[in-house]
Design a protein around this motif. Sequence first.
Motif, PDB file in Angstrom:
ATOM      1  N   VAL A   1       6.516  16.170  91.615  1.00 16.09           N
ATOM      2  CA  VAL A   1       5.471  16.537  92.267  1.00 16.09           C
ATOM      3  C   VAL A   1       5.106  17.900  92.010  1.00 16.09           C
ATOM      4  O   VAL A   1       3.843  18.085  91.994  1.00 16.09           O
ATOM      5  N   LEU A   2       6.034  18.596  91.959  1.00 18.49           N
ATOM      6  CA  LEU A   2       5.856  20.116  91.473  1.00 18.49           C
ATOM      7  C   LEU A   2       4.855  20.056  90.081  1.00 18.49           C
ATOM      8  O   LEU A   2       3.967  20.955  89.904  1.00 18.49           O
ATOM      9  N   ALA A   3       5.478  19.382  89.260  1.00 11.08           N
ATOM     10  CA  ALA A   3       4.684  19.290  87.944  1.00 11.08           C
ATOM     11  C   ALA A   3       3.583  18.813  87.965  1.00 11.08           C
ATOM     12  O   ALA A   3       2.414  19.256  87.206  1.00 11.08           O
ATOM     13  N   ASN A   4       3.063  17.980  88.835  1.00 13.93           N
ATOM     14  CA  ASN A   4       1.769  17.342  89.074  1.00 13.93           C
ATOM     15  C   ASN A   4       0.785  17.795  89.835  1.00 13.93           C
ATOM     16  O   ASN A   4      -0.112  17.520  89.955  1.00 13.93           O
ATOM     17  N   ASN A   5       1.323  19.005  90.486  1.00 11.07           N
ATOM     18  CA  ASN A   5       0.385  19.667  91.431  1.00 11.07           C
ATOM     19  C   ASN A   5       0.453  21.098  91.537  1.00 11.07           C
ATOM     20  O   ASN A   5       0.779  22.157  92.087  1.00 11.07           O
TER      21      ASN A   5
ATOM     22  N   GLN B   1       0.503  27.626 103.492  1.00  7.12           N
ATOM     23  CA  GLN B   1      -0.109  26.319 104.039  1.00  7.12           C
ATOM     24  C   GLN B   1       0.211  25.320 102.894  1.00  7.12           C
ATOM     25  O   GLN B   1       0.370  24.052 102.998  1.00  7.12           O
ATOM     26  N   ALA B   2       0.069  25.616 101.542  1.00  7.56           N
ATOM     27  CA  ALA B   2       0.102  24.712 100.590  1.00  7.56           C
ATOM     28  C   ALA B   2       1.276  24.006 100.474  1.00  7.56           C
ATOM     29  O   ALA B   2       1.241  22.888  99.870  1.00  7.56           O
ATOM     30  N   ILE B   3       2.226  24.341 101.078  1.00  2.00           N
ATOM     31  CA  ILE B   3       3.928  23.812 101.273  1.00  2.00           C
ATOM     32  C   ILE B   3       3.720  22.371 101.833  1.00  2.00           C
ATOM     33  O   ILE B   3       4.432  21.391 101.608  1.00  2.00           O
ATOM     34  N   GLY B   4       3.032  22.465 102.741  1.00  2.62           N
ATOM     35  CA  GLY B   4       2.671  21.281 103.699  1.00  2.62           C
ATOM     36  C   GLY B   4       2.073  19.989 102.849  1.00  2.62           C
ATOM     37  O   GLY B   4       2.473  18.913 102.875  1.00  2.62           O
ATOM     38  N   TYR B   5       1.353  20.503 102.144  1.00  4.35           N
ATOM     39  CA  TYR B   5       0.559  19.472 101.092  1.00  4.35           C
ATOM     40  C   TYR B   5       1.547  18.897 100.089  1.00  4.35           C
ATOM     41  O   TYR B   5       1.732  17.687  99.938  1.00  4.35           O
TER      42      TYR B   5
ATOM     43  N   SER C   1      -1.280  23.686  93.665  1.00  2.00           N
ATOM     44  CA  SER C   1      -0.754  24.061  94.922  1.00  2.00           C
ATOM     45  C   SER C   1       0.245  24.822  94.671  1.00  2.00           C
ATOM     46  O   SER C   1       0.557  25.864  95.435  1.00  2.00           O
ATOM     47  N   VAL C   2       0.880  24.656  93.552  1.00  2.00           N
ATOM     48  CA  VAL C   2       2.287  25.746  93.308  1.00  2.00           C
ATOM     49  C   VAL C   2       1.856  26.937  93.392  1.00  2.00           C
ATOM     50  O   VAL C   2       2.333  28.151  93.736  1.00  2.00           O
TER      51      VAL C   2
END
Length: 477
Positions: free
Chosen positions: A429-433, A446-450, A436-437
């Motif tokens: 998920v972190l690699a694909n977003n 608030q990005a952590i909620g996503y 947001s990271v």
Amino acid sequence: MSYETIIGLEIHAELNTKTKIFCNCSTEFGAKPNEHTCPICMGLPGTLPVLNEEVVHLAVKAGKALNCKINKLNKMDRKNYFYPDLPKAYQISQFDLPICGNGSVEIHTKDGVRNIRLNRIHIEEDAGKLVHLDYEPYSLIDYNRVGVPLVEIVTEPDMRSPEEAVEFMKSLRAILQYANISDCRMDQGSMRCDANISLREVGKEEYNTKVEIKNINSFKELQKALEKEEKRQKELYDFGESFRIKQETRRWDAGKGKTVTMRTKEDANDYRYFPDPDIIPIVIKDELIESVQKEMPELPHDRTNRFKEQYNLTDKEIEILVEDKPFADYFEKLVAVGADSKTVSNWMLGDMIRLMRETETEAKNIPVSVEHMNELLNMIKSKAISNTAAKEVFEEMFKTSKEPKAIVEEKGLSQISDTGALEKIVDEVLANNEKSVTDYKAGKVQAIGYLVGQVMKASKGKANPPVVKEIIEGKLK
């Protein structure tokens, strides 16, 4: 010009008796047409009615539940009127000496608590049911309902809006259900009402011409019918055509969304009431009144007050729970086996009510047992499944009545709390977003909620959200 709406209701409620008011025929709903009939309820010559004692008992109970005075001497009268679905051509009812009088019902409105006065409660027999066939030049008659015992509850003209009328009906239904006087199944016709409505200029005391709307059998249609009739009368007053408002009986045409004239309204004298010569006057002894008072169960008002003291719930939550007795009973049974009251309320007023409405399920027929519901709540509490998975499990429980553990195993919905398994999903998920990271590292917490949401999506709702959040925060720091 400003107008004030004046509304009074006449409610018919079928009493919870096994047999009819004057004979031994069954009152069971849903039988084949004309199956529950006999010479007495068919009004054949030479038959004599015998008053069902339980009818008097339940009527007295209704009077006590609704704060009425019980008239110890009352009688049955013949109401002479042509009923195509009542074979005798008259109805046995009560006229000048009803069984109860001068009651009241408390309702909650946007302007606060109000007392709606009751003029009277009387007992009478029901008529049959006309079945109008589409595209046929005739109608059929089902006499099963003839002779089913009713209480007619007549209010004073104390309601000032369609909303207040609906609130009154809901409060009345709850009282009658709690006291086991009537099942109040509006869909089956065991509770229905006629509504009297008129308008007058604000500040005036005298009443104007009223119109009666007949046989409304749902809260939704009651509100619609009164709103439409209110609008019709207001428009006639505004255009100076108040003379067109006649004292008449109208019916609510739900398909067309309007009230339609049935007949001009008769006065009471037109019914030519006289005492029924076949039924002796009813004498109610103090012992009966006292025994009825002692057996009175907890009523909605008392239960509401107890819920406020006993459970950590809002007034609105309590109002919805208490309104329907079987629904409130289900809530208390769940709490009694150890479930948290707030958690139970959230589930019942959320997913449970939604599914009940979608499937038209009554509270007394909720397909999820208390034991299974408690098991589901314990699985959530122990983090065996996530809240997201629990919603899916609950829907399946509602559809199939299966136990939750079996559904979780079938669908593979056990919650993943193993950090090793979750780290792999988080890394993807972190690699694909990357955006947001970057946002999170720039201070947009608030990005952590996503990101947590994306992990939940990738894990099909199985991931343990707190563990996921902890892993993501650790990796991003």
